[in-house]
Design a protein around this motif. Structure first.
Motif, PDB file in Angstrom:
ATOM      1  N   ALA A   1       0.830  -1.209   0.000  1.00 34.90           N
ATOM      2  CA  ALA A   1       0.000   0.000   0.000  1.00 34.90           C
ATOM      3  C   ALA A   1       0.864   1.258   0.000  1.00 34.90           C
ATOM      4  N   PRO A   2       0.433   2.294  -0.735  1.00 36.89           N
ATOM      5  CA  PRO A   2       1.158   3.570  -0.691  1.00 36.89           C
ATOM      6  C   PRO A   2       0.959   4.239   0.678  1.00 36.89           C
ATOM      7  N   PRO A   3       1.815   5.194   1.034  1.00 39.00           N
ATOM      8  CA  PRO A   3       1.727   5.823   2.357  1.00 39.00           C
ATOM      9  C   PRO A   3       0.334   6.349   2.701  1.00 39.00           C
ATOM     10  N   GLU A   4      -0.323   6.967   1.752  1.00 40.35           N
ATOM     11  CA  GLU A   4      -1.631   7.582   2.039  1.00 40.35           C
ATOM     12  C   GLU A   4      -2.736   6.555   2.308  1.00 40.35           C
ATOM     13  N   LYS A   5      -2.489   5.281   2.023  1.00 38.02           N
ATOM     14  CA  LYS A   5      -3.480   4.227   2.259  1.00 38.02           C
ATOM     15  C   LYS A   5      -3.185   3.420   3.529  1.00 38.02           C
ATOM     16  N   ARG A   6      -2.177   3.818   4.298  1.00 43.94           N
ATOM     17  CA  ARG A   6      -1.794   3.042   5.484  1.00 43.94           C
ATOM     18  C   ARG A   6      -2.356   3.595   6.782  1.00 43.94           C
ATOM     19  N   ASN A   7      -2.759   4.825   6.793  1.00 40.93           N
ATOM     20  CA  ASN A   7      -3.235   5.489   8.003  1.00 40.93           C
ATOM     21  C   ASN A   7      -2.164   5.484   9.096  1.00 40.93           C
ATOM     22  N   ALA A   8      -0.943   5.770   8.683  1.00 43.63           N
ATOM     23  CA  ALA A   8       0.179   5.938   9.606  1.00 43.63           C
ATOM     24  C   ALA A   8       0.607   7.396   9.546  1.00 43.63           C
ATOM     25  N   ALA A   9       1.027   7.936  10.671  1.00 42.68           N
ATOM     26  CA  ALA A   9       1.513   9.318  10.700  1.00 42.68           C
ATOM     27  C   ALA A   9       2.913   9.326  11.289  1.00 42.68           C
ATOM     28  N   MET A  10       3.770  10.141  10.704  1.00 37.55           N
ATOM     29  CA  MET A  10       5.167  10.167  11.127  1.00 37.55           C
ATOM     30  C   MET A  10       5.544  11.561  11.612  1.00 37.55           C
ATOM     31  N   VAL A  11       6.266  11.611  12.726  1.00 35.33           N
ATOM     32  CA  VAL A  11       6.817  12.853  13.250  1.00 35.33           C
ATOM     33  C   VAL A  11       8.321  12.759  13.056  1.00 35.33           C
ATOM     34  N   PHE A  12       8.870  13.734  12.348  1.00 34.99           N
ATOM     35  CA  PHE A  12      10.272  13.699  11.952  1.00 34.99           C
ATOM     36  C   PHE A  12      11.151  14.494  12.913  1.00 34.99           C
ATOM     37  N   GLN A  13      12.418  14.153  12.927  1.00 34.42           N
ATOM     38  CA  GLN A  13      13.425  14.854  13.722  1.00 34.42           C
ATOM     39  C   GLN A  13      13.486  16.334  13.336  1.00 34.42           C
ATOM     40  N   SER A  14      13.334  16.615  12.055  1.00 33.89           N
ATOM     41  CA  SER A  14      13.481  17.986  11.541  1.00 33.89           C
ATOM     42  C   SER A  14      12.189  18.790  11.571  1.00 33.89           C
ATOM     43  N   TYR A  15      11.150  18.269  12.218  1.00 34.47           N
ATOM     44  CA  TYR A  15       9.809  18.865  12.312  1.00 34.47           C
ATOM     45  C   TYR A  15       9.048  18.791  10.998  1.00 34.47           C
ATOM     46  N   ALA A  16       9.686  19.124   9.866  1.00 34.44           N
ATOM     47  CA  ALA A  16       9.065  19.087   8.541  1.00 34.44           C
ATOM     48  C   ALA A  16       7.782  19.916   8.491  1.00 34.44           C
ATOM     49  N   LEU A  17       7.826  21.102   9.081  1.00 35.49           N
ATOM     50  CA  LEU A  17       6.679  22.003   9.049  1.00 35.49           C
ATOM     51  C   LEU A  17       6.771  22.924   7.841  1.00 35.49           C
ATOM     52  N   TRP A  18       5.616  23.394   7.377  1.00 33.93           N
ATOM     53  CA  TRP A  18       5.581  24.362   6.283  1.00 33.93           C
ATOM     54  C   TRP A  18       5.901  25.734   6.863  1.00 33.93           C
ATOM     55  N   PRO A  19       7.061  26.341   6.523  1.00 39.04           N
ATOM     56  CA  PRO A  19       7.475  27.592   7.164  1.00 39.04           C
ATOM     57  C   PRO A  19       6.595  28.793   6.818  1.00 39.04           C
ATOM     58  N   HIS A  20       5.855  28.727   5.731  1.00 33.88           N
ATOM     59  CA  HIS A  20       5.000  29.856   5.344  1.00 33.88           C
ATOM     60  C   HIS A  20       3.598  29.763   5.944  1.00 33.88           C
ATOM     61  N   MET A  21       3.345  28.738   6.745  1.00 34.36           N
ATOM     62  CA  MET A  21       2.021  28.526   7.327  1.00 34.36           C
ATOM     63  C   MET A  21       2.019  28.789   8.829  1.00 34.36           C
ATOM     64  N   THR A  22       0.814  29.042   9.329  1.00 34.83           N
ATOM     65  CA  THR A  22       0.622  29.220  10.767  1.00 34.83           C
ATOM     66  C   THR A  22       0.565  27.855  11.455  1.00 34.83           C
ATOM     67  N   VAL A  23       0.516  27.880  12.765  1.00 34.14           N
ATOM     68  CA  VAL A  23       0.355  26.659  13.557  1.00 34.14           C
ATOM     69  C   VAL A  23      -0.914  25.935  13.116  1.00 34.14           C
ATOM     70  N   PHE A  24      -2.031  26.666  13.055  1.00 29.38           N
ATOM     71  CA  PHE A  24      -3.303  26.055  12.663  1.00 29.38           C
ATOM     72  C   PHE A  24      -3.218  25.435  11.271  1.00 29.38           C
ATOM     73  N   GLN A  25      -2.659  26.171  10.317  1.00 27.08           N
ATOM     74  CA  GLN A  25      -2.572  25.674   8.940  1.00 27.08           C
ATOM     75  C   GLN A  25      -1.719  24.414   8.854  1.00 27.08           C
ATOM     76  N   ASN A  26      -0.608  24.382   9.573  1.00 25.62           N
ATOM     77  CA  ASN A  26       0.239  23.185   9.581  1.00 25.62           C
ATOM     78  C   ASN A  26      -0.504  21.996  10.168  1.00 25.62           C
ATOM     79  N   MET A  27      -1.179  22.204  11.295  1.00 21.10           N
ATOM     80  CA  MET A  27      -1.862  21.100  11.952  1.00 21.10           C
ATOM     81  C   MET A  27      -3.072  20.622  11.151  1.00 21.10           C
ATOM     82  N   ALA A  28      -3.697  21.525  10.409  1.00 17.61           N
ATOM     83  CA  ALA A  28      -4.902  21.184   9.639  1.00 17.61           C
ATOM     84  C   ALA A  28      -4.591  20.630   8.257  1.00 17.61           C
ATOM     85  N   TYR A  29      -3.341  20.634   7.866  1.00 18.86           N
ATOM     86  CA  TYR A  29      -2.964  20.283   6.497  1.00 18.86           C
ATOM     87  C   TYR A  29      -3.513  18.926   6.048  1.00 18.86           C
ATOM     88  N   GLY A  30      -3.291  17.890   6.828  1.00 24.01           N
ATOM     89  CA  GLY A  30      -3.758  16.549   6.458  1.00 24.01           C
ATOM     90  C   GLY A  30      -5.272  16.452   6.397  1.00 24.01           C
TER      91      GLY A  30
END
Length: 193
Positions: A71-100
Motif C-alpha cells: 500500500a502507498p503511504p496515504e493508504k496506510r493510516n500511519a503518521a510520522m513525526v520527523f526529527q526535523s519537524y518538517a513544518l511548512w514555514p510559510h504557514m501558521t500553527v493552525f494551517q500546519n496542523m490542519a494540512y492533512g
C-alpha cells in the motif's frame, strides 16, 4: 497479545546492501514501543518501511489486521513525526496542523474543532495564528505532533523527534508525548539512539 502491527521477516535493500535483514516485530494495540540503537542500524528505515516511504525487498507488514506491504503511504493510516519537524514555514500553527485534514477534504467546522482540541491537548493554546518560524523548538515539535495526530492515524511513528531539543525540553516533551499517547490510546513507535 494480538499484534496490531506485525512486521514479518522484513528485508530492505539499498543497492547491494541489506539495511534491514529479516526483521520481525509485533506491537500490541495501544502500546508505546521504543526502538533503541546506534545511528545507521536501520531504525529510521524500519519506520519508513512501516509508513510506506520505503519498499521492502521481502517480508510483510500488517497494520490493524490488514496487509499494507504494497500500500502507498496515504493508504496506510500511519503518521510520522520527523526529527526535523518538517513544518511548512510559510504557514501558521493552525494551517500546519490542519494540512492533512484539508487533504482529506474535511469540513471547516470539523477541522476547527479537531485542531482546537489538539491545541489544548498539546499546550499550544493562543498560538494558532502564529507562524511556525516564530516558535521555540519544543513548540515546533508539538505542532508536528499535532499535525500527525490530527488525521487520527492507526499508528504514530516518531523518528528521533527530540534530538534537536536541549536536554531539559527533551525530558519534558518525552513525558508529554507518552502522556498524549496514553490518553489517546494510540499505538506508537519511538525511534531513538
Amino acid at each position: 497479545m494480538s499484534a496490531y502491527l506485525s512486521v514479518e521477516e522484513l528485508t530492505v535493500r539499498y543497492g547491494a546492501n541489506d539495511v534491514l535483514k529479516a526483521v520481525s516485530l509485533a506491537v500490541g494495540a495501544g502500546s508505546f514501543v521504543a526502538l533503541l540503537g546506534p545511528s545507521g542500524c536501520g531504525k529510521t528505515t524500519l519506520l519508513r518501511a512501516i509508513s510506506g516511504f520505503v519498499a521492502p525487498s521481502t517480508g510483510r507488514i500488517r497494520l490493524a489486521g490488514r496487509d499494507v506491504t504494497e500500500a502507498p503511504p496515504e493508504k496506510r493510516n500511519a503518521a510520522m513525526v520527523f526529527q526535523s519537524y518538517a513544518l511548512w514555514p510559510h504557514m501558521t500553527v493552525f494551517q500546519n496542523m490542519a494540512y492533512g485534514l484539508r487533504l482529506r477534504r474535511q469540513g471547516r467546522a470539523e477541522i476547527a474543532a479537531r485542531i482546537e482540541g489538539l491545541l489544548a491537548l498539546l499546550r499550544l493554546e493562543g498560538l494558532a495564528e502564529r507562524n511556525v518560524t516564530r516558535l521555540s523548538g519544543g513548540q515546533r515539535q508539538r505542532v508536528a505532533l499535532g499535525r500527525a495526530l490530527a488525521v487520527d492515524p492507526a499508528i504514530l511513528l516518531l523518528d528521533e523527534p527530540l534530538s534537536n531539543l536541549d536536554a531539559r525540553i527533551r525530558v519534558e516533551l518525552r513525558g508529554e508525548i507518552k502522556a498524549v499517547q496514553s490518553r489517546l490510546g494510540i499505538t506508537a513507535i519511538h525511534v531513538t539512539h
